[in-house]
Design an enzyme around this catalytic site. Structure first.
Site, PDB file in Angstrom:
ATOM      1  N   HIS A 116      -3.114  10.715   5.229  1.00 42.20           N
ATOM      2  CA  HIS A 116      -4.142   9.679   5.366  1.00 42.20           C
ATOM      3  C   HIS A 116      -3.720   8.586   6.351  1.00 42.20           C
ATOM      4  CE1 HIS A 116      -2.480   6.535   2.599  1.00 42.20           C
ATOM      5  NE2 HIS A 116      -3.458   5.785   3.037  1.00 42.20           N
ATOM      6  N   LEU A 158       0.853  -1.189   0.000  1.00 44.70           N
ATOM      7  CA  LEU A 158       0.000   0.000   0.000  1.00 44.70           C
ATOM      8  C   LEU A 158       0.887   1.237   0.000  1.00 44.70           C
ATOM      9  CD1 LEU A 158      -2.662  -1.086   2.648  1.00 44.70           C
ATOM     10  CD2 LEU A 158      -2.901  -1.114   0.159  1.00 44.70           C
ATOM     11  N   SER A 159       0.275   2.388  -0.254  1.00 49.47           N
ATOM     12  CA  SER A 159       1.081   3.609  -0.271  1.00 49.47           C
ATOM     13  C   SER A 159       1.748   3.838   1.079  1.00 49.47           C
ATOM     14  CB  SER A 159       0.237   4.816  -0.672  1.00 49.47           C
ATOM     15  OG  SER A 159      -0.878   4.962   0.192  1.00 49.47           O
ATOM     16  N   GLU A 160       1.058   3.470   2.183  1.00 48.66           N
ATOM     17  CA  GLU A 160       1.670   3.545   3.509  1.00 48.66           C
ATOM     18  C   GLU A 160       1.161   2.427   4.407  1.00 48.66           C
ATOM     19  OE1 GLU A 160       2.198   7.715   2.009  1.00 48.66           O
ATOM     20  OE2 GLU A 160       0.329   6.642   2.422  1.00 48.66           O
ATOM     21  N   THR A 161       2.042   1.995   5.292  1.00 42.08           N
ATOM     22  CA  THR A 161       1.715   1.082   6.386  1.00 42.08           C
ATOM     23  C   THR A 161       2.254   1.715   7.659  1.00 42.08           C
ATOM     24  OG1 THR A 161       1.874  -0.865   4.955  1.00 42.08           O
ATOM     25  CG2 THR A 161       2.075  -1.227   7.322  1.00 42.08           C
TER      26      THR A 161
END
Length: 281
Positions: free
Chosen positions: A82, A50-53
């Protein structure tokens, strides 16, 4: 083959900037990351893709409710929008005893205050680390990257609050939605106003380089925070307003911007958990 000792840890995947599942921007949240190494965190973030974890840890600052580390598949970020809202949403679900209207998150960028109104969370936009005009040479290169005429760029500015965003204001939302860029080595956030009377004031898109191509982020809190500081200060927008993002990707992200009398900019959005369970790390 030697297997590492692994521990089950509470996990959630939260869709952010949408009250409807699968229409916003997901973030993976490991809710008890105590004892994990940076290498382990980066490996998990690379795997979720994902774009961030994010990884929730005990705070080191007594003013904070929790600490979070934020990773993309390839690097750690000091702050991202986000993931901040998504992590707070997941943390509150796990800590129902916290009934106050504010939550304080500790991250590499410092302390971030979040406030909640009903089910919606908003974070106070952090100060810009780089806040300066984009020189003419770079604006010409940005025009080439976006595939627009140089005259089509109304204004451009560095609005970096951690990820390294360059903000670009175009003529209108229709122009923003038509862009097909190659972001090269820049993280570009483009915005254009919707027509008068629209429930959304501005259309936003975010592009960052990955594997020699341009990747679009569905809905981006840090970018919207930087854009809000810039566009409110210059009078191009007035608070409160709503930004739409993700349209070109089939999403329906909505970012709610407000500003206090003291000038504090708040970046808000809905969030909904789509996955709950445990992860072995």
């Amino acid at each position: 083959m030697i297997l590492e000792d692994m521990t089950s840890r509470p996990f959630a995947q939260v869709d952010v900037f949408s009250a409807v599942p699968y229409r916003g921007n997901p973030v993976a949240v490991v809710l008890d990351a105590d004892g994990l190494t940076t290498e382990q965190m980066q490996r998990v973030a690379n795997w979720t893709n994902l774009s961030e974890t994010t990884f929730v840890l005990p705070p080191t600052d007594p003013a904070a409710d929790y600490r979070v580390r934020i990773f993309t598949p390839g690097e750690e970020l000091p702050f991202a929008g986000h993931p901040t809202i998504g992590t707070c949403h997941a943390w509150l679900a796990r800590n129902p005893q916290h009934t106050g209207e504010t939550v304080v998150q500790e991250c590499a960028a410092g302390l971030i205050t979040l406030r909640r109104t009903g089910d919606r969370l908003a974070f106070a936009a952090p100060p810009l680390m780089r806040d300066e005009p984009v020189d003419e040479e770079l604006q010409e290169r940005i025009a080439r990257i976006l595939g627009v005429e140089r005259a089509g760029i109304v204004d451009a500015r560095w609005i970096d609050n951690g990820p390294g965003w360059v903000g670009v204001l175009l003529d209108d939302a229709k122009t923003v939605l038509a862009v097909e860029p190659n972001a090269e080595d820049l993280k570009l956030g483009i915005a254009g106003p919707h027509s008068e009377g629209s429930p959304e004031a501005v259309e936003v898109r975010a592009f960052f380089p990955a594997d020699r191509s341009s990747v679009e982020d569905p809905v981006t809190g840090s970018l919207n925070a930087g854009l809000a500081i810039w566009l409110l200060r210059t009078g191009r927008l007035r608070a409160p307003y709503v930004a739409s993002q993700g349209t070109a990707l089939g999403r329906a992200g909505r970012v709610y911007i407000d500003q206090d009398a003291d000038g504090t900019v708040w970046v808000g959005g809905d969030a909904v958990a789509c996955v709950r369970g445990e992860i072995e790390v």
